[in-house]
Design a protein around this motif. Sequence first.
Motif, PDB file in Angstrom:
ATOM      1  N   ALA A 290     101.631 -13.681  28.595  1.00  0.00           N
ATOM      2  CA  ALA A 290     100.407 -14.389  28.197  1.00  0.00           C
ATOM      3  C   ALA A 290     100.677 -15.798  27.689  1.00  0.00           C
ATOM      4  O   ALA A 290     100.004 -16.277  26.774  1.00  0.00           O
ATOM      5  CB  ALA A 290      99.624 -13.596  27.147  1.00  0.00           C
ATOM      6  N   VAL A 291     101.660 -16.463  28.293  1.00  0.00           N
ATOM      7  CA  VAL A 291     101.902 -17.877  28.000  1.00  0.00           C
ATOM      8  C   VAL A 291     102.168 -18.603  29.312  1.00  0.00           C
ATOM      9  O   VAL A 291     102.491 -17.986  30.323  1.00  0.00           O
ATOM     10  CB  VAL A 291     103.095 -18.094  27.038  1.00  0.00           C
ATOM     11  CG1 VAL A 291     102.797 -17.511  25.676  1.00  0.00           C
ATOM     12  CG2 VAL A 291     104.371 -17.496  27.611  1.00  0.00           C
ATOM     13  N   ASN A 292     102.040 -19.917  29.277  1.00  0.00           N
ATOM     14  CA  ASN A 292     102.372 -20.738  30.430  1.00  0.00           C
ATOM     15  C   ASN A 292     103.832 -20.497  30.813  1.00  0.00           C
ATOM     16  O   ASN A 292     104.721 -20.579  29.963  1.00  0.00           O
ATOM     17  CB  ASN A 292     102.158 -22.209  30.072  1.00  0.00           C
ATOM     18  CG  ASN A 292     102.296 -23.135  31.262  1.00  0.00           C
ATOM     19  OD1 ASN A 292     103.271 -23.074  31.993  1.00  0.00           O
ATOM     20  ND2 ASN A 292     101.331 -24.007  31.443  1.00  0.00           N
ATOM     21  N   PRO A 293     104.133 -20.189  32.090  1.00  0.00           N
ATOM     22  CA  PRO A 293     105.501 -19.814  32.459  1.00  0.00           C
ATOM     23  C   PRO A 293     106.452 -20.966  32.720  1.00  0.00           C
ATOM     24  O   PRO A 293     107.636 -20.732  33.003  1.00  0.00           O
ATOM     25  CB  PRO A 293     105.288 -19.008  33.745  1.00  0.00           C
ATOM     26  CG  PRO A 293     104.087 -19.635  34.373  1.00  0.00           C
ATOM     27  CD  PRO A 293     103.195 -20.011  33.217  1.00  0.00           C
ATOM     28  N   SER A 294     105.992 -22.213  32.656  1.00  0.00           N
ATOM     29  CA  SER A 294     106.838 -23.329  33.103  1.00  0.00           C
ATOM     30  C   SER A 294     108.134 -23.434  32.313  1.00  0.00           C
ATOM     31  O   SER A 294     109.200 -23.719  32.878  1.00  0.00           O
ATOM     32  CB  SER A 294     106.059 -24.643  33.037  1.00  0.00           C
ATOM     33  OG  SER A 294     105.602 -24.896  31.722  1.00  0.00           O
ATOM     34  N   LEU A 295     108.083 -23.206  31.007  1.00  0.00           N
ATOM     35  CA  LEU A 295     109.296 -23.287  30.193  1.00  0.00           C
ATOM     36  C   LEU A 295     110.280 -22.191  30.597  1.00  0.00           C
ATOM     37  O   LEU A 295     111.489 -22.436  30.720  1.00  0.00           O
ATOM     38  CB  LEU A 295     108.950 -23.178  28.708  1.00  0.00           C
ATOM     39  CG  LEU A 295     110.124 -23.239  27.728  1.00  0.00           C
ATOM     40  CD1 LEU A 295     110.857 -24.568  27.829  1.00  0.00           C
ATOM     41  CD2 LEU A 295     109.646 -23.000  26.299  1.00  0.00           C
ATOM     42  N   THR A 296     109.776 -20.988  30.817  1.00  0.00           N
ATOM     43  CA  THR A 296     110.645 -19.876  31.185  1.00  0.00           C
ATOM     44  C   THR A 296     111.244 -20.076  32.570  1.00  0.00           C
ATOM     45  O   THR A 296     112.432 -19.775  32.800  1.00  0.00           O
ATOM     46  CB  THR A 296     109.869 -18.549  31.115  1.00  0.00           C
ATOM     47  OG1 THR A 296     109.475 -18.303  29.767  1.00  0.00           O
ATOM     48  CG2 THR A 296     110.716 -17.384  31.608  1.00  0.00           C
ATOM     49  N   ILE A 297     110.454 -20.569  33.523  1.00  0.00           N
ATOM     50  CA  ILE A 297     110.979 -20.831  34.865  1.00  0.00           C
ATOM     51  C   ILE A 297     112.136 -21.826  34.790  1.00  0.00           C
ATOM     52  O   ILE A 297     113.200 -21.620  35.390  1.00  0.00           O
ATOM     53  CB  ILE A 297     109.861 -21.356  35.788  1.00  0.00           C
ATOM     54  CG1 ILE A 297     108.826 -20.262  36.049  1.00  0.00           C
ATOM     55  CG2 ILE A 297     110.450 -21.856  37.110  1.00  0.00           C
ATOM     56  CD1 ILE A 297     107.575 -20.774  36.757  1.00  0.00           C
ATOM     57  N   SER A 298     111.942 -22.908  34.052  1.00  0.00           N
ATOM     58  CA  SER A 298     112.986 -23.933  33.948  1.00  0.00           C
ATOM     59  C   SER A 298     114.207 -23.404  33.212  1.00  0.00           C
ATOM     60  O   SER A 298     115.354 -23.671  33.612  1.00  0.00           O
ATOM     61  CB  SER A 298     112.438 -25.167  33.230  1.00  0.00           C
ATOM     62  OG  SER A 298     111.322 -25.701  33.906  1.00  0.00           O
ATOM     63  N   ALA A 299     113.969 -22.651  32.137  1.00  0.00           N
ATOM     64  CA  ALA A 299     115.093 -22.125  31.360  1.00  0.00           C
ATOM     65  C   ALA A 299     115.889 -21.102  32.171  1.00  0.00           C
ATOM     66  O   ALA A 299     117.122 -21.053  32.091  1.00  0.00           O
ATOM     67  CB  ALA A 299     114.584 -21.491  30.065  1.00  0.00           C
ATOM     68  N   LEU A 300     115.185 -20.288  32.950  1.00  0.00           N
ATOM     69  CA  LEU A 300     115.870 -19.315  33.792  1.00  0.00           C
ATOM     70  C   LEU A 300     116.727 -20.017  34.847  1.00  0.00           C
ATOM     71  O   LEU A 300     117.863 -19.608  35.128  1.00  0.00           O
ATOM     72  CB  LEU A 300     114.849 -18.395  34.454  1.00  0.00           C
ATOM     73  CG  LEU A 300     115.395 -17.212  35.242  1.00  0.00           C
ATOM     74  CD1 LEU A 300     116.192 -16.273  34.348  1.00  0.00           C
ATOM     75  CD2 LEU A 300     114.248 -16.459  35.920  1.00  0.00           C
ATOM     76  N   ALA A 301     116.200 -21.094  35.421  1.00  0.00           N
ATOM     77  CA  ALA A 301     116.979 -21.867  36.391  1.00  0.00           C
ATOM     78  C   ALA A 301     118.212 -22.475  35.740  1.00  0.00           C
ATOM     79  O   ALA A 301     119.313 -22.469  36.329  1.00  0.00           O
ATOM     80  CB  ALA A 301     116.111 -22.957  37.012  1.00  0.00           C
ATOM     81  N   GLU A 302     118.069 -22.996  34.530  1.00  0.00           N
ATOM     82  CA  GLU A 302     119.223 -23.549  33.812  1.00  0.00           C
ATOM     83  C   GLU A 302     120.274 -22.470  33.575  1.00  0.00           C
ATOM     84  O   GLU A 302     121.478 -22.697  33.778  1.00  0.00           O
ATOM     85  CB  GLU A 302     118.765 -24.138  32.471  1.00  0.00           C
ATOM     86  CG  GLU A 302     117.975 -25.432  32.571  1.00  0.00           C
ATOM     87  CD  GLU A 302     118.885 -26.656  32.636  1.00  0.00           C
ATOM     88  OE1 GLU A 302     120.120 -26.480  32.744  1.00  0.00           O
ATOM     89  OE2 GLU A 302     118.362 -27.779  32.566  1.00  0.00           O
ATOM     90  N   ARG A 303     119.839 -21.299  33.141  1.00  0.00           N
ATOM     91  CA  ARG A 303     120.758 -20.189  32.891  1.00  0.00           C
ATOM     92  C   ARG A 303     121.485 -19.780  34.158  1.00  0.00           C
ATOM     93  O   ARG A 303     122.716 -19.617  34.171  1.00  0.00           O
ATOM     94  CB  ARG A 303     119.972 -19.005  32.322  1.00  0.00           C
ATOM     95  CG  ARG A 303     120.741 -17.693  32.270  1.00  0.00           C
ATOM     96  CD  ARG A 303     119.800 -16.559  31.904  1.00  0.00           C
ATOM     97  NE  ARG A 303     120.469 -15.259  31.892  1.00  0.00           N
ATOM     98  CZ  ARG A 303     120.575 -14.465  32.945  1.00  0.00           C
ATOM     99  NH1 ARG A 303     120.083 -14.857  34.127  1.00  0.00           N
ATOM    100  NH2 ARG A 303     121.164 -13.293  32.843  1.00  0.00           N
ATOM    101  N   ASN A 304     120.724 -19.605  35.228  1.00  0.00           N
ATOM    102  CA  ASN A 304     121.320 -19.094  36.461  1.00  0.00           C
ATOM    103  C   ASN A 304     122.299 -20.087  37.082  1.00  0.00           C
ATOM    104  O   ASN A 304     123.394 -19.714  37.511  1.00  0.00           O
ATOM    105  CB  ASN A 304     120.219 -18.743  37.457  1.00  0.00           C
ATOM    106  CG  ASN A 304     119.408 -17.537  37.010  1.00  0.00           C
ATOM    107  OD1 ASN A 304     119.753 -16.871  36.035  1.00  0.00           O
ATOM    108  ND2 ASN A 304     118.329 -17.256  37.708  1.00  0.00           N
ATOM    109  N   ILE A 305     121.901 -21.367  37.136  1.00  0.00           N
ATOM    110  CA  ILE A 305     122.774 -22.340  37.794  1.00  0.00           C
ATOM    111  C   ILE A 305     124.049 -22.550  36.989  1.00  0.00           C
ATOM    112  O   ILE A 305     125.120 -22.799  37.546  1.00  0.00           O
ATOM    113  CB  ILE A 305     122.036 -23.673  38.034  1.00  0.00           C
ATOM    114  CG1 ILE A 305     122.794 -24.514  39.062  1.00  0.00           C
ATOM    115  CG2 ILE A 305     121.837 -24.444  36.757  1.00  0.00           C
ATOM    116  CD1 ILE A 305     122.859 -23.908  40.439  1.00  0.00           C
ATOM    117  N   GLU A 306     123.954 -22.427  35.670  1.00  0.00           N
ATOM    118  CA  GLU A 306     125.157 -22.537  34.843  1.00  0.00           C
ATOM    119  C   GLU A 306     126.168 -21.454  35.224  1.00  0.00           C
ATOM    120  O   GLU A 306     127.362 -21.733  35.390  1.00  0.00           O
ATOM    121  CB  GLU A 306     124.779 -22.417  33.368  1.00  0.00           C
ATOM    122  CG  GLU A 306     125.929 -22.586  32.409  1.00  0.00           C
ATOM    123  CD  GLU A 306     125.477 -22.504  30.967  1.00  0.00           C
ATOM    124  OE1 GLU A 306     125.288 -23.574  30.342  1.00  0.00           O
ATOM    125  OE2 GLU A 306     125.300 -21.377  30.469  1.00  0.00           O
TER     126      GLU A 306
END
Length: 366
Positions: free
Chosen positions: A343-359
């Motif tokens: 129930a929140v805007n997902p943009s922060l989570t999408i970006s953070a997940l990408a940062e985590r995965n690419i690292e």
Amino acid sequence: MSYAEMNATYYPRVRQMLRLSAMPSDVYQSLPFSHSRRWDSDMRKAGYAPTPVDGIWNWNVVRQELAGTSRPSCTVGLSNFGNSNGAKFDLNQNYLKQAQATGRVGVYPGHEVRRIYRDGTRYLLEVAKRSPDGTLLASWNLTCDMLFLAAGSIGTSELLVRAKALGDLPLLNEHVGRGWGTNGDSAVARVGAFDLGVTTGSACASMIHDTSGGLPVTLENWYAPGVPLSVGLGPSLGMSFDTTNRGSFVYDAATDRARLLWPAAGNNDTVAAMRAVNNRIAQRSLTLPANVPPLLKDVDASFTGHPLGGAVIGKATDAYGRVLNYPQLYVMDGAAIPGNTGAVNPSLTISALAERNIERIIAAGG
């Protein structure tokens, strides 16, 4: 993946990159955001405590709009198609700009990837270049050793669903195309919420949470897309924590597109939860739910601004976005998230997940 891991490292990293910040007091007190102040007042009358929302707006550009030294954009209700005066601190000003600055990255607008193959050692892509009106200008094939999909939930899902259906990537598993959701999105509106402004600014100032009903919901102070003038609408963007209703994509050979299969009653839980909250706010703020068919709906869940899923992490991919059965193929966008981000805007989570995965992918060499 745990919330503690995301909150300790990757959420802060993205917040810094995107320069997230709440609306400053001087902008909040300006006429284009009179509707935001009215919204907050109505929420308090209904017993809620609005909290500031951090956004990606460049408040100095918004101030230039207010001063008349920049073409009006944010202050006249523009946002969905971007803000060409730089009022929104978008990808062109952060991730893409920094990538191009390395000299190792090229950005090619207007290009559409239509199909993905694998020849045993490399990935092959059929690419179309299109004009802004969609006219085909050129087409060619590209090859690559590593392929990162970041076409958004719908784009990435369609590419993978088509590749599996056509036999281009036949080893994609049964989870490809599944686990799709709307993030519980809806447009929620009241009438009679008059304010002193002439136009409605598009930046969101605040939000409320309600966990008293069947579904936890969030309402964000919003503007009315397509209605730049202040006419007494009290619009909100609603997001529910709906973990039940999910859709899936299937390949439609007649159109050569992926078609979404969405449950006939898939929006009902969200609509009911949002309507209960909106009715409460309307009653206590002396406004009315904007239920004036066919012109207005008090709760419209027929759209989503936050599509999620279709290549869910841990199902279609491993725990870091590596597509199962296909080495060096990765999902790095909202397709990896199973339909909802609480129930929140997902943009922060999408970006953070990408940062985590690419690292992790870089550290592991693939």
